[in-house]
Design an enzyme around this catalytic site. Structure first.
Site, mmCIF file in Angstrom:
data_model
loop_
_atom_site.group_PDB
_atom_site.id
_atom_site.type_symbol
_atom_site.label_atom_id
_atom_site.label_comp_id
_atom_site.label_asym_id
_atom_site.label_seq_id
_atom_site.Cartn_x
_atom_site.Cartn_y
_atom_site.Cartn_z
ATOM 1 N N CYS A 132 0.813 -1.229 0.000
ATOM 2 C CA CYS A 132 0.000 0.000 0.000
ATOM 3 C C CYS A 132 0.843 1.275 0.000
ATOM 4 O O CYS A 132 0.680 2.149 -0.851
ATOM 5 C CB CYS A 132 -0.992 -0.021 1.154
ATOM 6 S SG CYS A 132 -0.272 0.145 2.803
ATOM 7 N N HIS A 184 -5.551 1.986 -4.471
ATOM 8 C CA HIS A 184 -4.665 1.430 -3.452
ATOM 9 C C HIS A 184 -4.241 0.022 -3.835
ATOM 10 O O HIS A 184 -4.810 -0.600 -4.741
ATOM 11 C CB HIS A 184 -5.360 1.417 -2.088
ATOM 12 C CG HIS A 184 -6.580 0.531 -2.029
ATOM 13 N ND1 HIS A 184 -6.863 -0.281 -0.956
ATOM 14 C CD2 HIS A 184 -7.594 0.329 -2.921
ATOM 15 C CE1 HIS A 184 -7.993 -0.938 -1.176
ATOM 16 N NE2 HIS A 184 -8.451 -0.579 -2.351
ATOM 17 N N HIS A 239 -3.027 1.316 6.645
ATOM 18 C CA HIS A 239 -3.256 1.183 5.208
ATOM 19 C C HIS A 239 -3.385 2.578 4.611
ATOM 20 O O HIS A 239 -3.733 3.537 5.308
ATOM 21 C CB HIS A 239 -4.530 0.366 4.941
ATOM 22 C CG HIS A 239 -4.716 0.024 3.495
ATOM 23 N ND1 HIS A 239 -3.853 -0.786 2.792
ATOM 24 C CD2 HIS A 239 -5.684 0.406 2.607
ATOM 25 C CE1 HIS A 239 -4.274 -0.912 1.546
ATOM 26 N NE2 HIS A 239 -5.374 -0.189 1.401
#
Length: 345
Positions: A261, A321, A309
């Site tokens: 990420c 993402h 994240h």
């Protein structure tokens, strides 16, 4: 009637006894051990994978942070070591100047001592004229002034020498501390890497338990997007990130073929000339300026799931993402995540 009922009862009892006896002569039935029940509950399998992935992602970001911290401590150590070397040279130069001015002061002090015996009365007695007397007095005053200036300079370079030594010791202490911190972080880094590997392996094993349909769904590039016009480095980085859709998620990867990420975000900004200072979400969340969710613009960095994240905001409540193991870079709704914070670079 009573005798007939008795006979029927006796016949029934004898028949039951015979059946039981016959049953006892039949070989017992063999029962095999029960087989594991296959996991046909797709939603539970996916849910379990998501839980494991979040744990692994948190471990990965902590590992990235430890690496960022290690890099910072090593940079501090290098700077402090360079400072020690430079300050060592400064100390030598200051001491050389101090020695030079000390020699000069010693000479002037000796001359002043000799001149002190040649006072105003002596100058008057030995002078041939008023002008000669004034010349003698001017020489004495000049000698005194030179001596004072030399003493002032000596005091100045001595103070510089002492300050240089103090700074050198301070720099050496910083270098030693930075080296010790780096050693501790390296030990912690090895531990965190082991924890990360264990969690990643668990997530990979769980990903292999998904059905073919579930695996295919995770390979989707996500929702359609229609990004309107924009400007700025964040907007340019968004365009780069969107071009990575479909590329696989790999823990610790920063492109160009696989990403995690934060790796995707760092890569996207680097491609447009922005070198982010950190690699982990824990550090990236301090870069740029804060933005509320209601003020999000395409290109803003968004952080979710308790800052474990992140991705780049696309617009229309969506972000691009790199989700997790077995997945690919895609566009998802922010509502699928727990929004944490946003930053604008």
């Amino acid at each position: 009637m009573a005798s007939q009922r008795l006979k029927r009862t006796l016949r029934g009892a004898l028949t039951a006894t015979a059946v039981a006896a016959a049953a006892s002569l039949v070989a017992p039935v063999a029962h095999a051990d029960p087989q594991p029940t296959p996991n046909n509950n797709a939603s539970e399998a996916v849910k379990k994978l998501n839980e494991l992935s979040k744990e692994a992602e948190a471990a990965a970001e902590q590992w990235h942070k430890a690496k960022d911290d290690l890099g910072a401590r090593k940079a501090e150590q290098e700077k402090a070591t360079a400072d020690v070397q430079q300050l060592g040279k400064d100390v030598e130069q200051a001491k050389a100047k101090e020695a030079e001015f000390r020699v000069q002061v010693d000479k002037l002090t000796n001359a002043s001592f000799q001149g002190a015996r040649f006072n105003q009365l002596s100058a008057l007695l030995v002078s041939d004229s008023p002008q000669d007397f004034l010349d003698q007095m001017s020489a004495l005053e000049l000698l005194a002034n030179d001596n004072k200036q030399a003493l002032d300079k000596l005091a100045g370079v001595k103070a510089q020498s002492e300050e240089a030594e103090r700074k050198a010791k301070e720099a050496q202490t910083k270098a030693t501390k930075a080296a010790e911190d780096a050693a501790k972080i390296e030990a912690d880094l090895a531990k965190r890497k082991q924890e990360l590997d264990a969690k990643v392996n668990q997530a990979k094993e769980q990903a292999n338990r998904l059905t073919s349909a579930e695996k295919a769904a995770r390979r989707s590039t996500g929702e359609e997007v229609n990004v309107g016009p924009g400007s700025g480095k964040g907007y340019e980085a968004l365009q780069v990130a969107l071009r990575q859709r479909g590329k696989s998620y790999v823990w610790g990867a920063t492109g160009p073929d696989t990403f995690d990420c934060s790796g995707l975000v760092v890569y996207a900004f680097r491609q447009v000339g922005v070198q982010l200072k950190n690699r982990a979400t824990y550090g990236l969340i301090n870069e740029g300026s804060p933005v509320s969710r209601s003020q999000l613009q395409p290109g803003d960095m968004v952080f979710t799931n308790n800052n474990n994240h992140m991705g780049i905001y696309v617009g229309d409540n969506k972000f691009v993402h790199a989700p997790t193991e077995g997945d690919v870079v895609k566009v998802s709704s922010l509502d699928t995540q727990q929004f944490y914070a946003a930053r604008r670079v």
